[in-house]
Design a protein around this motif. Sequence first.
Motif, PDB file in Angstrom:
ATOM      1  N   LYS A 125     -35.165  51.842 -24.961  1.00  0.00           N
ATOM      2  CA  LYS A 125     -34.945  53.160 -24.359  1.00  0.00           C
ATOM      3  C   LYS A 125     -33.610  53.182 -23.604  1.00  0.00           C
ATOM      4  CE  LYS A 125     -39.794  54.505 -23.728  1.00  0.00           C
ATOM      5  NZ  LYS A 125     -40.821  54.914 -22.724  1.00  0.00           N
ATOM      6  N   GLU A 126     -33.068  54.381 -23.447  1.00  0.00           N
ATOM      7  CA  GLU A 126     -31.837  54.564 -22.678  1.00  0.00           C
ATOM      8  C   GLU A 126     -32.082  55.617 -21.609  1.00  0.00           C
ATOM      9  OE1 GLU A 126     -27.196  55.257 -23.782  1.00  0.00           O
ATOM     10  OE2 GLU A 126     -28.587  56.837 -24.422  1.00  0.00           O
ATOM     11  N   VAL A 127     -31.780  55.265 -20.377  1.00  0.00           N
ATOM     12  CA  VAL A 127     -31.918  56.196 -19.260  1.00  0.00           C
ATOM     13  C   VAL A 127     -30.514  56.637 -18.830  1.00  0.00           C
ATOM     14  CG1 VAL A 127     -32.729  56.523 -16.905  1.00  0.00           C
ATOM     15  CG2 VAL A 127     -34.078  55.134 -18.511  1.00  0.00           C
ATOM     16  N   THR A 128     -30.261  57.922 -18.874  1.00  0.00           N
ATOM     17  CA  THR A 128     -28.957  58.470 -18.527  1.00  0.00           C
ATOM     18  C   THR A 128     -29.073  59.307 -17.264  1.00  0.00           C
ATOM     19  OG1 THR A 128     -28.309  58.557 -20.861  1.00  0.00           O
ATOM     20  CG2 THR A 128     -27.033  59.894 -19.312  1.00  0.00           C
ATOM     21  N   THR A 129     -28.260  58.980 -16.288  1.00  0.00           N
ATOM     22  CA  THR A 129     -28.220  59.740 -15.035  1.00  0.00           C
ATOM     23  C   THR A 129     -26.906  60.495 -14.973  1.00  0.00           C
ATOM     24  OG1 THR A 129     -29.559  58.075 -13.907  1.00  0.00           O
ATOM     25  CG2 THR A 129     -28.311  59.612 -12.531  1.00  0.00           C
ATOM     26  N   THR A 130     -27.007  61.806 -14.921  1.00  0.00           N
ATOM     27  CA  THR A 130     -25.823  62.660 -14.879  1.00  0.00           C
ATOM     28  C   THR A 130     -25.712  63.291 -13.500  1.00  0.00           C
ATOM     29  OG1 THR A 130     -26.100  63.160 -17.234  1.00  0.00           O
ATOM     30  CG2 THR A 130     -24.620  64.572 -15.977  1.00  0.00           C
ATOM     31  N   THR A 131     -24.552  63.126 -12.895  1.00  0.00           N
ATOM     32  CA  THR A 131     -24.306  63.665 -11.558  1.00  0.00           C
ATOM     33  C   THR A 131     -23.340  64.838 -11.667  1.00  0.00           C
ATOM     34  OG1 THR A 131     -24.598  61.469 -10.581  1.00  0.00           O
ATOM     35  CG2 THR A 131     -23.496  63.138  -9.233  1.00  0.00           C
ATOM     36  N   TYR A 132     -23.717  65.949 -11.047  1.00  0.00           N
ATOM     37  CA  TYR A 132     -22.880  67.152 -11.053  1.00  0.00           C
ATOM     38  C   TYR A 132     -22.393  67.419  -9.636  1.00  0.00           C
ATOM     39  CZ  TYR A 132     -25.138  67.862 -15.585  1.00  0.00           C
ATOM     40  OH  TYR A 132     -25.598  67.698 -16.863  1.00  0.00           O
ATOM     41  N   THR A 133     -21.099  67.538  -9.500  1.00  0.00           N
ATOM     42  CA  THR A 133     -20.506  67.914  -8.213  1.00  0.00           C
ATOM     43  C   THR A 133     -19.697  69.191  -8.419  1.00  0.00           C
ATOM     44  OG1 THR A 133     -18.583  66.493  -8.624  1.00  0.00           O
ATOM     45  CG2 THR A 133     -20.401  65.560  -7.352  1.00  0.00           C
ATOM     46  N   TYR A 134     -19.430  69.878  -7.327  1.00  0.00           N
ATOM     47  CA  TYR A 134     -18.806  71.202  -7.416  1.00  0.00           C
ATOM     48  C   TYR A 134     -17.636  71.295  -6.438  1.00  0.00           C
ATOM     49  CZ  TYR A 134     -22.992  72.101 -10.067  1.00  0.00           C
ATOM     50  OH  TYR A 134     -23.985  72.015 -11.006  1.00  0.00           O
ATOM     51  N   THR A 135     -16.514  71.769  -6.946  1.00  0.00           N
ATOM     52  CA  THR A 135     -15.316  71.953  -6.136  1.00  0.00           C
ATOM     53  C   THR A 135     -14.769  73.360  -6.347  1.00  0.00           C
ATOM     54  OG1 THR A 135     -13.954  71.005  -7.911  1.00  0.00           O
ATOM     55  CG2 THR A 135     -14.658  69.519  -6.138  1.00  0.00           C
ATOM     56  N   GLN A 136     -14.045  73.840  -5.363  1.00  0.00           N
ATOM     57  CA  GLN A 136     -13.377  75.135  -5.468  1.00  0.00           C
ATOM     58  C   GLN A 136     -11.937  74.897  -5.908  1.00  0.00           C
ATOM     59  OE1 GLN A 136     -14.051  77.762  -2.062  1.00  0.00           O
ATOM     60  NE2 GLN A 136     -15.745  76.458  -1.424  1.00  0.00           N
TER      61      GLN A 136
END
Length: 444
Positions: A125-136
């Motif tokens: 199995k493959e576990v993928t963690t995606t992080t989303y950050t937000y900038t102006q």
Amino acid sequence: MAYTETTTTGYGTRVGNSFRGILTGLVLFIGATVLLWWNEGRAVKTDKMLDEAEKVCIDMENPSKISQEYEGELVCATAMATTDDVLADREFGFSENVIGLQRHVEYFQWVENEHSESEDKLGGKEVTTTTYTYTQEWSDRPVDSGQFHDPAYQGKNFTVTQYENSAQWAENVSFGAYKLNESLIHSISSREPVVLALDEKLLEGMDKSVRDVIVRVKGLDATPQNVARQSSAPAEPSIASTTDSTQTVVPDSVKTVVPDSIPQENKIDLEYVHQQGNVLYFGRTPAAPQIGDVRVTFEKVMPAKVTIIAQVTGDTFKAYKAKNGKKFQTLVMGRKDSSEIFEAQHQANHFWLWILRLVGTLLVISGLKGIFGFLEMILKVVPFIANIIGWGVGLVCTIVGIAWALIIVGIAWLFYRPILGIALLVVAGVLIWFFAYKGKKRDA
């Protein structure tokens, strides 16, 4: 606070995807091979065309009068590029007697940034963690925040107004007694800021429209009394001030191109519309942009001294066509000798030759990895072993990819420069022999 999503991909799905990747890798491999072959032919043909053009090119001493002796000749000439055409930006109600008129629009928006990390688990199995950050940030187009992954940021973007980028060019540009063709006109790069002098009523109408949009979107009472009250009250903390991952981009917020010669009278500040130099800003405060703010920058292409190399046809010019079918014409700013221009053209051709060689080689390697990636994926049930096999597959694909690229380049050059082509094939052969020899030695 950053927003994260975790997804798990099963072993069977991963193996299936790897087998489907074989077709993708094959297409990539074939495309890269074609690119390498085409690039070598393009470079050699361009060099030959430039050599031919340099031999037949003559200097046009006086472009200020049309002379039959230059008819059909490839000439190098220097003169002022000028025009009587007037270009108008009808949306903003001004016109200029210039060669080009350009408008660039930017929007201050929330922008989503994505970073993913994957981890193999025992069993495949493959576990993928995606992080989303937000900038102006300032963006060339409005950003659809409705597609953001973090619900807290969905629907946060809007724009107080929208305009299209535009670029207009004069149709009639004189070059002494001659006229420049469209391609040469578009090569003129003498850009300067437009000193705006917009109609006051137009600006007031824009100001009202922006205020109405802000009232509708934010639900603010934009009457003058409340505007004054809001400006004196402490600002509410924005999302950017409460999280580490959403810092507001304030520096270079106006980004005007304003020379010192522009008088201060050119600056106009209304409630939501601000004009200074060549920038029209839509928003409350240009120095502290808010989501939805818009800035429009205006530039013009001025008459300038230019040098061209092109073939004379009547009172204008066209591209010179070499014996191998390649066409050539160029325009550079200022006064230049033909030898300088041709040398620069050769250098540019060689630069792109090596860039495309590198790109083609990397694509060949990527294609091979796509074709043989299933070998690593099958062993993902034991990640440690799969990583070792993957490293080996990557090394083999890199060596074979470089060798294959050298072979293609060498064969292509055999048609044009046999000595260098044979040398490249020898180098590729040595690489293949070395790899095969080391493999046999390791087996023994």
